[in-house]
Design a protein around this motif. Structure first.
Motif, PDB file in Angstrom:
ATOM      1  N   LEU A   1     105.880  44.663 -28.895  1.00  0.00           N
ATOM      2  CA  LEU A   1     105.491  45.873 -28.132  1.00  0.00           C
ATOM      3  C   LEU A   1     106.483  46.611 -27.729  1.00  0.00           C
ATOM      4  O   LEU A   1     107.807  45.992 -27.146  1.00  0.00           O
TER       5      LEU A   1
ATOM      6  N   GLU B   1      96.161  40.486 -25.279  1.00  0.00           N
ATOM      7  CA  GLU B   1      96.774  40.920 -26.491  1.00  0.00           C
ATOM      8  C   GLU B   1      96.162  40.517 -27.832  1.00  0.00           C
ATOM      9  O   GLU B   1      95.805  39.548 -27.748  1.00  0.00           O
TER      10      GLU B   1
ATOM     11  N   TRP C   1      98.354  45.792 -30.117  1.00  0.00           N
ATOM     12  CA  TRP C   1      98.433  46.329 -28.610  1.00  0.00           C
ATOM     13  C   TRP C   1      97.920  45.485 -27.739  1.00  0.00           C
ATOM     14  O   TRP C   1      97.539  44.290 -28.125  1.00  0.00           O
TER      15      TRP C   1
ATOM     16  N   TYR D   1      99.951  48.272 -23.470  1.00  0.00           N
ATOM     17  CA  TYR D   1     101.442  47.852 -24.330  1.00  0.00           C
ATOM     18  C   TYR D   1     100.942  48.443 -25.981  1.00  0.00           C
ATOM     19  O   TYR D   1      99.608  48.042 -26.461  1.00  0.00           O
ATOM     20  N   THR D   2     101.935  49.069 -26.736  1.00  0.00           N
ATOM     21  CA  THR D   2     101.583  49.083 -28.028  1.00  0.00           C
ATOM     22  C   THR D   2     102.729  48.794 -28.967  1.00  0.00           C
ATOM     23  O   THR D   2     104.053  49.255 -28.553  1.00  0.00           O
ATOM     24  N   ASP D   3     102.881  48.306 -30.210  1.00  0.00           N
ATOM     25  CA  ASP D   3     103.554  48.109 -31.090  1.00  0.00           C
ATOM     26  C   ASP D   3     103.542  49.547 -32.141  1.00  0.00           C
ATOM     27  O   ASP D   3     102.748  49.353 -33.056  1.00  0.00           O
TER      28      ASP D   3
END
Length: 598
Positions: free
Chosen positions: A467, A392, A419, A458-460
């Protein structure tokens, strides 16, 4: 008769003790056994003793090693006697003229200096100076080492020298990760890949330092910190004002700022004989960093015998008594107190197959699906695991290197990460181990690169530091077949932030224990719900029998995930949209109590 026997006995005795006329090859020279010690002289008469201070005892022992390499043993603690076959390894210095040009401690030579700082008769500090050929390339010289090893736990293990190769072999080991160099326990080293005569100020180093911590007193390392002062290299052509006034061959300076820090933790403390290194999580900080020029450490034992300086091409490392570096006690506070950072990287060894001595190596925020060292993928770094780890990235350091436990999967995550990605390797088939690459293992990884893998991204999406979008490519075709938004499920992605700077090793250990036990409890709830819905869980019997904390963590995640997917399949078969929606909310909120089976 008696006289004849006496004479015969005398002749036999003289013959038994007579020196061999030919050089006697040292018994372990170039055998298949480990060459732990410097080979003893092949011929006593070839040894020469020099009395530099004219006090009646020798100060230098001169001879030849491995049949043709000239050596000098310099007696820095003035206890050498005529007849000694070698110097001592508490306070003496060994010079080897590897290129046999009559110059010691110069290009292509190696020198080893032992120093007894506390006067207990055992070396606490060892310096290896391995110089390479004069280099025109003003960069790291990977064939050179300037390296101090400091032994704080008094196990008397320092650097490992292969006395057949007459060179440092810092990656040699027994088994998976029982390295011969002292990376175990409480120790540190300072290191630069550069010849000593090319370094402007020998009080500073590149890895300055690399620190190992033994937090439970078992002689193994549960935590490590690497602090880097990125070198300034002289311009290859033209005048360089930064090096004005220096000798022409000097090409390396240090900015006297730590601008790169890596921290790594064995969260479940499962290292043991046969599994000496088992780090689980690493954090990397980069930026302007902090000035450490005030972190001065005097060493009374580093100064050598002045009269012997005439033998050295570069004797500066024998003339000083000070090194400048953040030590094992000050490092943590300086990192978070003085440090100015602008990015943070996080990596977790999900498949628990990393036995590297320095850290779980970092993934890079590159292509999700390219595989191989220097190939532009997540594992672009040759030292990284090809698959099995989760990385990350917080590119603007908005999260300050802090952590949180995600509700959606029960795992530790990097607060502020834009991410992240996890290349799964459930069987640790692409087993990383100690990594390979170096010394006699170069130039390839020791592991087998996978042909394919499942990827979770994974994405914010709202840039709030947490996330909230999860994408799945489970069939390994490099296309995400499913995308989950916590917002669309009506779930709050915000979690309690864990301040890394305020934690000690025991706190990280306790944090992971809570995560692992929470993961296992969550999985057991999923088992109960699956059974109530008429699904057999016996197919996952393997995951229901963890034997360690990490297995609770790992098996718990997969058991929970498999049963969730089975329950979703069941809901789809029944076209039960309400159940499907509730399952999604229960799984991604970490709250199985939302399910109320009829």
């Amino acid at each position: 008769m008696v006289k004849r026997l006496t004479l015969c006995g005398l002749l036999l005795a003289l013959g038994a003790h007579a020196q061999p006329t030919k050089p006697l090859r040292y018994w372990n020279q170039n055998t298949k056994l480990i060459p732990w010690r410097a080979p003893l002289t092949p011929k006593l008469s070839a040894l020469e003793y020099l009395d530099l201070d004219h006090d009646g005892d020798p100060d230098v022992l001169k001879g030849v090693m491995n049949e043709s390499v000239p050596f000098l043993w310099i007696d820095d603690d003035d206890d050498m006697k005529k007849g000694d076959l070698e110097g001592d390894t508490d306070s003496d210095c060994l010079l080897l003229d590897l290129n046999r040009n009559g110059v010691f401690a110069g290009p292509e030579d190696i020198s080893i200096d032992w120093n007894d700082e506390d006067g207990d008769g055992q070396a606490d500090v060892q310096l290896v100076v391995k110089n390479d050929k004069p280099s025109k390339e003003n960069y790291f010289d990977w064939g050179a080492d300037f390296m101090y090893v400091m032994d704080f736990d008094h196990d008397h293990i320092l650097n490992f020298i292969d006395w057949n190769l007459l060179n440092v072999q810092a990656w040699d080991k027994h088994g998976i990760s029982n390295f011969f160099t002292d990376y175990h326990g409480n120790s540190l080293f300072l290191k630069m890949h550069g010849s000593s005569y090319r370094i402007a100020d020998l009080r500073y180093n590149w890895e300055n330092p690399f620190i190992f911590y033994d937090k439970d007193g078992d002689g193994l390392s549960e935590m490590a910190i690497r602090l880097v002062d990125t070198p300034i290299f002289k311009k290859a052509t033209g005048d360089d004002p930064l090096f004005q006034g220096q000798k022409e061959e000097v090409a390396i300076k240090f900015g006297q700022k730590i601008d790169h820090v890596s921290m790594t933790f064995d969260l479940d403390n499962d290292n043991a004989p046969g599994n000496e290194f088992d780090f689980d999580l690493s954090l990397n900080l980069r930026g302007p960093g902090f000035d450490y020029s005030d972190q001065k450490h005097p060493f009374k034992s580093l100064k050598g015998l002045p009269a012997a300086d005439k033998f050295f091409y570069d004797a500066r490392w024998r003339q000083g008594g000070e090194l400048i570096y953040p030590d094992q006690d000050a490092a943590w506070g300086l990192i978070f107190g003085r440090g100015q950072w602008n990015q943070c990287t996080f990596v977790f060894d999900e498949d628990d197959d990393c036995n590297r001595w320095e850290r779980v190596e970092f993934y890079e925020p590159k292509d999700l699906f390219k595989v191989g060292k220097n190939n532009g993928g997540l594992d672009n770094n040759p030292q990284a695991d090809a698959a099995g780890d989760r990385g990350e990235w917080d590119a603007d350091f908005s999260g300050q290197g802090q952590l949180y436990v995600g509700a959606f999967d029960g795992r530790l995550h990097l607060y502020g990460a834009e991410w992240g990605a996890w290349r799964t390797d459930q069987m640790a088939f692409s087993y990383q181990g100690f990594g390979g690459l170096y010394n006699r293992y170069r130039p390839e990884r020791s592991q087998r690169d996978p042909e394919g893998f499942a990827t979770i991204k994974y994405t914010d999406s709202d840039n709030n530091g947490f996330l909230d979008v999860i994408e799945y490519d489970l069939d390994g075709d490099t296309k995400f077949e499913e995308k989950v938004s916590l917002k669309q499920l009506g779930l709050d992605d915000r979690r309690e932030v864990i301040k890394t700077s305020k934690n000690e090793y025991a706190d990280f250990q306790g944090l992971f224990k809570g995560v692992a036990e929470g993961m296992w409890a969550r999985a057991n709830e999923a088992v109960a719900i699956a059974r109530k819905h008429g699904l057999s869980t016996s197919h996952y019997a393997f995951y229901q029998q963890p034997h360690s904390l990490h297995q609770q963590y790992e098996y718990g995640f997969w058991l929970n995930f498999y049963l969730y997917q089975d329950l979703r399949h069941l809901a789809r078969l029944k076209n039960d949209k309400a159940l499907l929606k509730t399952l999604d909310k229960a799984y991604y909120s970490g709250n199985w109590k939302l399910i109320n089976p009829s």
